[in-house]
Design a protein around this motif. Structure first.
Motif, PDB file in Angstrom:
ATOM      1  N   GLY A 145       0.827  -1.203   0.000  1.00  0.00           N
ATOM      2  CA  GLY A 145       0.000   0.000   0.000  1.00  0.00           C
ATOM      3  C   GLY A 145       0.855   1.244   0.000  1.00  0.00           C
ATOM      4  O   GLY A 145       2.074   1.197  -0.220  1.00  0.00           O
ATOM      5  N   GLU A 146       0.220   2.375   0.261  1.00  0.00           N
ATOM      6  CA  GLU A 146       0.928   3.651   0.268  1.00  0.00           C
ATOM      7  C   GLU A 146       1.508   3.902   1.656  1.00  0.00           C
ATOM      8  O   GLU A 146       0.812   3.776   2.667  1.00  0.00           O
ATOM      9  N   ASP A 147       2.812   4.226   1.712  1.00  0.00           N
ATOM     10  CA  ASP A 147       3.451   4.526   2.989  1.00  0.00           C
ATOM     11  C   ASP A 147       2.732   5.678   3.674  1.00  0.00           C
ATOM     12  O   ASP A 147       2.303   6.638   3.020  1.00  0.00           O
ATOM     13  N   ARG A 148       2.596   5.591   5.002  1.00  0.00           N
ATOM     14  CA  ARG A 148       1.792   6.553   5.762  1.00  0.00           C
ATOM     15  C   ARG A 148       2.686   7.534   6.509  1.00  0.00           C
ATOM     16  O   ARG A 148       3.599   7.127   7.226  1.00  0.00           O
ATOM     17  N   LEU A 149       2.400   8.818   6.334  1.00  0.00           N
ATOM     18  CA  LEU A 149       3.152   9.853   7.039  1.00  0.00           C
ATOM     19  C   LEU A 149       2.870   9.766   8.535  1.00  0.00           C
ATOM     20  O   LEU A 149       1.713   9.707   8.960  1.00  0.00           O
ATOM     21  N   VAL A 150       3.915   9.768   9.328  1.00  0.00           N
ATOM     22  CA  VAL A 150       3.795   9.745  10.787  1.00  0.00           C
ATOM     23  C   VAL A 150       3.714  11.181  11.296  1.00  0.00           C
ATOM     24  O   VAL A 150       4.573  12.011  10.962  1.00  0.00           O
ATOM     25  N   GLU A 151       2.701  11.474  12.093  1.00  0.00           N
ATOM     26  CA  GLU A 151       2.566  12.795  12.685  1.00  0.00           C
ATOM     27  C   GLU A 151       3.368  12.859  13.975  1.00  0.00           C
ATOM     28  O   GLU A 151       3.531  11.860  14.681  1.00  0.00           O
ATOM     29  N   HIS A 152       3.836  14.051  14.331  1.00  0.00           N
ATOM     30  CA  HIS A 152       4.682  14.196  15.514  1.00  0.00           C
ATOM     31  C   HIS A 152       3.983  13.710  16.779  1.00  0.00           C
ATOM     32  O   HIS A 152       4.584  13.055  17.621  1.00  0.00           O
ATOM     33  N   GLY A 153       2.716  14.048  16.940  1.00  0.00           N
ATOM     34  CA  GLY A 153       2.049  13.766  18.203  1.00  0.00           C
ATOM     35  C   GLY A 153       1.401  12.404  18.305  1.00  0.00           C
ATOM     36  O   GLY A 153       0.862  12.060  19.354  1.00  0.00           O
ATOM     37  N   GLU A 154       1.461  11.587  17.252  1.00  0.00           N
ATOM     38  CA  GLU A 154       0.735  10.319  17.300  1.00  0.00           C
ATOM     39  C   GLU A 154       1.545   9.231  18.000  1.00  0.00           C
ATOM     40  O   GLU A 154       2.760   9.324  18.171  1.00  0.00           O
ATOM     41  N   LEU A 155       0.848   8.197  18.437  1.00  0.00           N
ATOM     42  CA  LEU A 155       1.462   7.042  19.073  1.00  0.00           C
ATOM     43  C   LEU A 155       1.285   5.837  18.164  1.00  0.00           C
ATOM     44  O   LEU A 155       0.216   5.636  17.585  1.00  0.00           O
ATOM     45  N   ILE A 156       2.328   5.019  18.059  1.00  0.00           N
ATOM     46  CA  ILE A 156       2.302   3.864  17.166  1.00  0.00           C
ATOM     47  C   ILE A 156       2.511   2.602  17.994  1.00  0.00           C
ATOM     48  O   ILE A 156       3.459   2.505  18.783  1.00  0.00           O
ATOM     49  N   ASP A 157       1.623   1.652  17.807  1.00  0.00           N
ATOM     50  CA  ASP A 157       1.642   0.386  18.533  1.00  0.00           C
ATOM     51  C   ASP A 157       2.664  -0.553  17.889  1.00  0.00           C
ATOM     52  O   ASP A 157       2.572  -0.868  16.703  1.00  0.00           O
TER      53      ASP A 157
END
Length: 248
Positions: A145-157
């Motif tokens: 799929g399309e690579d997803r931009l990571v936002e500064h304030g988000e949390l990733i599991d």
């Protein structure tokens, strides 16, 4: 304010969003997750609780080997010591995560393998580790799929099956200006920048431009934009309509 006038509770999230101090109350509501991003509302009676009291508010026993982190507004993590006070009035932290694990979580960043001691990682930390150049962002690779931009304030599991892979890449945002596709290299665009995309070149002083937009990332998501104004665009699909008027 006497005891009879105390609020039943005040909410840390409301105080942060409203830019105000916590109000005197019988309880203070915060969010706590146990090893994941499933945050639940909890109450503590003291605005300066011990770390263990935050755990106990979620019916967790501090003797069971828990560690606790606060998620600051910047997205950074701050370790909360269980036997030391944590001032909810000063830290600006609404969300907490309790961990009961000594496992390391693997991830890759630009093909370098990293080990992270917590099951979640914030965008702020990823940007700090990656140190992208101007005009670049950190992306989560999406297989097929399309690579997803990571936002500064988000949390990733990081607990999902497989290893999360992150890369730095050039920022590109696909927008529509007067029905024509255009590409910009920053999330924030200016009125003057969009005018140039719609009507390139120099303009006489008697030429006036008006502009509307929709499907924006910023709030409001639609409206009018005036000279000197800015708006945050989505990765794909923000629409601008620019009108040119010659004044006599």
């Amino acid at each position: 304010m006497n005891t009879e006038e105390l609020l039943d509770y005040d909410d840390l999230g409301d105080a942060l969003r409203e830019g105000r101090a916590l109000r005197p109350a019988r309880g203070y509501r915060f969010l706590l997750a146990q090893g994941d991003l499933n945050f639940q509302s909890r109450l503590v009676s003291d605005p300066v609780p011990l770390g263990r009291q935050l755990l106990e508010a979620a019916a967790l026993d501090p003797r069971d080997g828990y560690s606790l982190v606060a998620i600051l507004p910047s997205g950074d993590f701050e370790d909360v010591r269980l036997n030391e006070p944590f001032d909810l009035r000063e830290r600006g932290a609404e969300r907490f995560i309790a961990f009961q694990t000594d496992r390391d979580f693997k991830l890759t960043l630009n093909d370098d393998e990293l080990r992270w001691g917590k099951p979640v990682i914030s965008g702020t930390i990823l940007y700090g580790l990656a140190k992208p150049d101007d005009g670049e962002g950190v992306f989560l690779e999406v297989p097929g799929g399309e690579d997803r931009l990571v936002e500064h304030g988000e949390l990733i599991d990081l607990t999902q099956p497989g290893i999360e892979r992150f890369i730095t890449a050039r920022l590109t945002f696909e927008i529509i200006v007067n029905s024509r596709p255009r590409t910009v290299n920053a999330r924030m665009v200016t009125f003057e920048q969009i005018v140039q995309l719609a009507f390139p070149g120099q303009h006489e002083p008697n030429v006036v431009f008006s502009m509307t937009y929709r499907h924006a990332a910023s709030t409001p998501h639609a409206g009018e934009l005036g000279a000197g104004g800015t708006v945050n665009v989505k990765k794909k699909g923000t629409v601008f309509n620019v009108t040119r008027t010659v004044q006599s």
